[in-house]
Each structure stands twice: as structure tokens, then as C-alpha cells.
Write an enzyme that holds these catalytic residues in place. Structure first.
Site: not given
Ligand code: ZN
Length: 236
Positions: A32, A39, A84-85, A102, A113, A135, A138, A201
Site C-alpha cells: 500500500t 491492482f 505478489v509484487d 500468494h 501441467c 502451454c 501440454c 503494523n
Molecule cells: Zn502445460
């Protein structure tokens, strides 16, 4: 070092200096501050392919840099993150020292796969006119590797995070309200195994009562000061 906050910051720095294995656990409180929150709530679809370009615009904040500095000082075992950044890596923490609970916006995954593809590569394919990249191995559908709310977290990452949490002698939670389980168990595992626990926090967390030090402040402000104190202690 007059006021209460400075005293707590000094104590955290002292703990870091006296610890061998420091694990830092980070959450949305860091993102943040780098204003990545925009996002959130974006769902699936190929708009995600453009996200990596947006991500290039997002920069680490002082807390990310302070954590990366701890690594350079030889004080960091690893970072366990709910983000996730990829900003820990961008700030300089080596890839192998970041456990992403995450997933990551930098990777896409085959639903068939499980093979991983850099988001950048998939984005390039789309730019070259491929409507739905699949992919190579596969033919399965490629999906962002990030975990949406309600999806299970990646098993290997959770296991590794648990192992590191039980093995550390100091865990510092930075910018997470520890509301999402099983991620939020990590500080509890650390504590159970005898580690010291620091929680930085702004808002309350469900495990505040387990914390040896609890600081209700923004991550960037506190971590920069902690780093300063660590450096000066190591220098003397
Ligand atoms: Zn695959």
C-alpha cells in the site's frame, strides 16, 4: 532516543544484532505504501498480461530497501511475503531468499501441467497477436500464478515458510494484519519454536499478545530507523 517509539526501535535493532536467523514476514502494508493497492480486485483475464508493465512502474519503498539492507548485512535468513509484487527482489533481496505465499505477478502457470512462464514472455506473445497463449508442453491454459482470495496457497511455499519460521530465532512481521491463514500461522510457529517476535503494523493483529515487541506505525518509517540503529550498533 528520547521517546517511547525510539526506545522500541532501539530494542528491535538490538534483537536483530543478537540474532542469527532473522525471518521477515511481510504483507499488504508494504504494498500500500508503494501504492500497488490499485491492482487489488482485478480479476483473471488477459488484462493481467499488462500488469507486468504496470509493475515496472511500481517501486520499492523504504521498508523494502531496509529489509534488503539487512540481507546485505548478513542478518536475513529469508522474507516470507503475502505480496505478489516482486518488490523485495526489486529492492535487492536475492530471489531464493523470498518465499511468495500468494504467488507472483512475474509468473504465469499452466493449469494442465504446472509449468511456469514469465509473465513478460506471455505478454510478448499476446502483443505478437496470439489470442490465447497456451502451454508449449501440454497445450494447457496459462493463468496468473497469483492466488486469489479463497484459493489454496501453494503447498511447497507453505511448507518451506513453516520450516524457516520454526528455524528462526527472530521473526519480524512488517505490514501484515495477519488475517489470512495459514500464512498467519508463521509467526505462531516461530514463537512456538522459541523465537522472539516483533510485529510492526498499523492495525491490530490476532496474535499481538504473542509479540515481544508490538509497534503500531507504518512500515517504511519504522524499518528505516531500525536499519539505522542496526548499522550503528554493528559499527561499534
Ligand atoms: Zn502445460
Amino acid at each position: 532516543m528520547g521517546n517511547e517509539l525510539d526506545k522500541l526501535i532501539d530494542e528491535v535493532a538490538e534483537m536483530i544484532v543478537n540474532s542469527k536467523n532473522v525471518v521477515v514476514f511481510t504483507g499488504a502494508g508494504l504494498s500500500t505504501e508503494s501504492s500497488l493497492s490499485d491492482f487489488k480486485g482485478q480479476k483473471g483475464g488477459w488484462t493481467r498480461a499488462s500488469m507486468m508493465r504496470m509493475i515496472d512502474l511500481v517501486q520499492p519503498d523504504p521498508a523494502h530497501y531496509a529489509i534488503a539492507e539487512l540481507e546485505k548485512l548478513g542478518k536475513l535468513d529469508c522474507v516470507i511475503t503475502q505480496n505478489v509484487d516482486g518488490l523485495h527482489q526489486k529492492a535487492g533481496v536475492p530471489e531464493e531468499k523470498v518465499i511468495e505465499l500468494h504467488g507472483s505477478l512475474k509468473w504465469m502457470k499452466c493449469l494442465g501441467c504446472g509449468k511456469r512462464y514469465p509473465t513478460e514472455e506471455v505478454a510478448n506473445r499476446i502483443e505478437q497477436g496470439v489470442k490465447e497463449p497456451v502451454c508449449d508442453d501440454c497445450g494447457g491454459t496459462l493463468k496468473s500464478s497469483t492466488i486469489s482470495f479463497g484459493e489454496p496457497m501453494p503447498v511447497n511455499e507453505i511448507k518451506e515458510a513453516e520450516r524457516r519460521s520454526r528455524g528462526c530465532d527472530l521473526m519480524i512481521v512488517v505490514g501484515s494484519s495477519l488475517a489470512v491463514f495459514p500464512a498467519a500461522w508463521m509467526p505462531v510457529y516461530a514463537k512456538e519454536a522459541g523465537a522472539k517476535l516483533v510485529i510492526i503494523n498499523i492495525s491490530d493483529t490476532p496474535i499481538d499478545r504473542h509479540a515481544d515487541i508490538r509497534i503500531s506505525e507504518s512500515a517504511g518509517k519504522v524499518m528505516s530507523k531500525v536499519l539505522e540503529r542496526v548499522k550503528s550498533k554493528l559499527a561499534t
